[in-house]
Design an enzyme around this catalytic site. Structure first.
Site, short mmCIF file in Angstrom:
data_model
loop_
_atom_site.label_atom_id
_atom_site.label_comp_id
_atom_site.label_asym_id
_atom_site.label_seq_id
_atom_site.Cartn_x
_atom_site.Cartn_y
_atom_site.Cartn_z
N HIS A 218 0.88 -1.20 0.00
CA HIS A 218 0.00 0.00 0.00
C HIS A 218 0.90 1.23 0.00
O HIS A 218 1.50 1.57 1.01
CB HIS A 218 -0.90 0.01 1.25
CG HIS A 218 -1.81 1.21 1.32
ND1 HIS A 218 -3.16 1.09 1.56
CD2 HIS A 218 -1.59 2.53 1.19
CE1 HIS A 218 -3.72 2.29 1.58
NE2 HIS A 218 -2.78 3.19 1.36
N HIS B 71 1.51 5.39 -1.65
CA HIS B 71 1.12 6.59 -2.43
C HIS B 71 2.37 7.19 -3.05
O HIS B 71 3.29 7.59 -2.33
CB HIS B 71 0.46 7.63 -1.52
CG HIS B 71 -0.80 7.15 -0.88
ND1 HIS B 71 -2.03 7.29 -1.46
CD2 HIS B 71 -1.01 6.49 0.28
CE1 HIS B 71 -2.96 6.74 -0.68
NE2 HIS B 71 -2.35 6.24 0.38
N LYS C 87 -9.42 -0.56 -5.62
CA LYS C 87 -9.41 0.10 -4.32
C LYS C 87 -10.76 0.74 -4.03
O LYS C 87 -11.28 1.51 -4.84
CB LYS C 87 -8.32 1.19 -4.34
CG LYS C 87 -8.30 2.09 -3.12
CD LYS C 87 -7.79 1.37 -1.88
CE LYS C 87 -7.98 2.23 -0.64
NZ LYS C 87 -6.75 2.47 0.08
N HIS D 110 -10.30 0.93 2.12
CA HIS D 110 -10.05 1.92 3.17
C HIS D 110 -11.21 1.77 4.15
O HIS D 110 -12.32 2.18 3.86
CB HIS D 110 -9.99 3.34 2.58
CG HIS D 110 -9.69 4.37 3.64
ND1 HIS D 110 -8.48 5.02 3.73
CD2 HIS D 110 -10.43 4.82 4.68
CE1 HIS D 110 -8.50 5.83 4.78
NE2 HIS D 110 -9.66 5.73 5.37
N HIS E 219 -4.29 -0.76 6.11
CA HIS E 219 -3.83 0.06 7.25
C HIS E 219 -4.72 -0.10 8.47
O HIS E 219 -5.34 0.83 8.95
CB HIS E 219 -3.65 1.53 6.87
CG HIS E 219 -4.70 2.12 5.96
ND1 HIS E 219 -6.04 1.99 6.18
CD2 HIS E 219 -4.58 2.85 4.82
CE1 HIS E 219 -6.70 2.61 5.23
NE2 HIS E 219 -5.85 3.13 4.39
N ASP F 193 1.54 2.59 3.52
CA ASP F 193 0.69 3.78 3.40
C ASP F 193 1.55 5.04 3.46
O ASP F 193 1.09 6.07 3.95
CB ASP F 193 -0.41 3.81 4.47
CG ASP F 193 -1.52 4.80 4.13
OD1 ASP F 193 -1.58 5.25 2.97
OD2 ASP F 193 -2.30 5.14 5.04
N ALA G 247 -3.80 14.61 5.78
CA ALA G 247 -3.53 13.34 6.46
C ALA G 247 -2.48 12.57 5.69
O ALA G 247 -2.57 12.44 4.47
CB ALA G 247 -4.81 12.53 6.54
#
Ligand code: NCD
Ligand code: ZN
Length: 346
Positions: free
Chosen positions: A14, A16, A100, A137, A175, A247, A263
């Site tokens: 996971h 980004h 996702k 999520h 997560h 994450d 966040a």
């Protein structure tokens, strides 16, 4: 004698990476240690179609510095308009490894997420049929639900009903931040759960005590200490349901340190050192390889990496406090304790 630890090269389930200058700046931080990563599709606009995922994969590979190798495992952002045939074709061609699910409004760039689950049932059925995992999520967005309860409520209101409505659907609860999430995933056959490095280290006090600490704010938000302990127990247990998904979510300092800060914790740079420290404290260094390099590939039905990385224990390692990015500096996660393990051969 120097203590060393050799592991199969880890993967990040996971991640980004963003796009443009941010992508170019953060990609080497991951590629230095990790062979592959599940790439989150929450760009603006989101990566919804197979064609968009192919374009994004090409931009990631173009941003990879000479001499580094890295395989981006692409995902599609599930919307109420997603076409089941497009998802099936993208999976069939091996481009896409998961879809996702963001509940609409749950986190950064999730405005196009799902509100009405009936509208995505066709896609979920198709995914169950072809064995394509759904990454979720796991937080409800109901304003009446306290932010610290949103993960636990998601399990009962959304996750469990979606799984019952879609037999055979393989789901990764991403997560995980609560003992509730750990208990649920552990009890299910066709589920995996990712755990971040930062949630193994911080609880909600780290965010709020002695002033507000924006670089510890991420979603799902860190919970009470007893939940952190449940995450550490699960990650270090050797249970194959659980694997690393960092994450790592870069935002510039200007965007984090603001009246309405974004966040996300940026952990790509020091994740392996942080994990080694956490596992060593639990006397579980022999289980680190399962968590970082074996359980994830097994869930995704991919081969584990054949090459190895070596960590060495010594004097505390100093990591840069920031990564310089075209758009502005990005703060590297500070675990708040010295890190003694460094990756020496990658
Ligand atoms: C992520 C981001 O910045 O894209 N932020 C975060 O706090 N984890 C989104 C997400 O995964 O929730
Ligand atoms: Zn994320």
């Amino acid at each position: 004698m120097t203590e060393t630890l050799t592991l199969r090269r880890p993967d990040d389930w996971h991640l980004h990476l963003r796009d443009g200058a941010m992508l170019a700046g953060v990609l080497p931080e991951t590629a230095r240690h990790f062979a592959r990563a599940i790439i989150m599709p929450n760009l603006v606009p989101p990566v919804v179609t197979g064609a968009q995922a192919a374009g994004y994969r090409d931009r990631i590979l173009a941003a990879l510095p000479e001499g580094m190798t890295f395989e981006p495992l692409m995902t599609l952002y599930l919307t109420e308009e997603t076409d089941p045939a497009d998802v099936a074709a993208a999976a069939e061609s091996k481009l896409v490894k998961a879809v996702k699910l963001y509940p609409a409004g749950a986190t950064t760039n999730s405005a196009s997420g799902v509100q009405d689950f009936d509208k995505v049932q066709g896609v979920l059925d198709q995914m169950a049929e072809i064995g394509l995992p759904l990454c979720v999520h796991g937080e409800v967005t109901d304003p009446a639900v306290d932010i610290f309860d949103r993960e636990a409520v998601f399990i009962e209101r959304v996750l469990d009903p979606v799984r019952r409505a879609t037999p055979g659907l393989r789901v990764v609860m991403e997560h995980i931040t609560t003992a509730d999430g750990i208990d649920y995933v552990k009890s299910q056959d066709d589920m995996g759960g990712t755990i971040t490095a930062h949630h193994l280290v911080i609880n909600r006090n780290h965010i709020l005590v002695g002033g507000i600490h924006p670089h510890y704010y991420c979603l799902p938000v860190a919970k009470r200490e007893e939940h952190r302990q449940a995450l550490v127990a699960a990650a270090t247990s050797g249970d194959p349901h659980f694997f690393l998904g960092t994450d790592s979510a870069p935002h510039t300092d200007a965007n984090k340190q603001s009246a309405c800060g974004c966040a996300g914790c940026f952990t790509a740079t020091n994740t392996m050192s942080v994990l080694a420290e956490v596992f060593e404290r639990e006397d579980a260094l022999d289980r680190l390889e399962g968590f970082t390099s074996l359980h994830g590939p097994a869930f995704y039905r991919l081969p584990a990496n054949e090459d190895r990385i070596t960590l060495e224990k010594g004097e505390p390692v100093s990591y840069p406090s920031h990564i310089a990015i075209g758009e502005g500096p990005v703060t590297v996660f500070d675990p708040g304790f010295p890190l003694h393990w460094r990756v020496v051969e990658a």
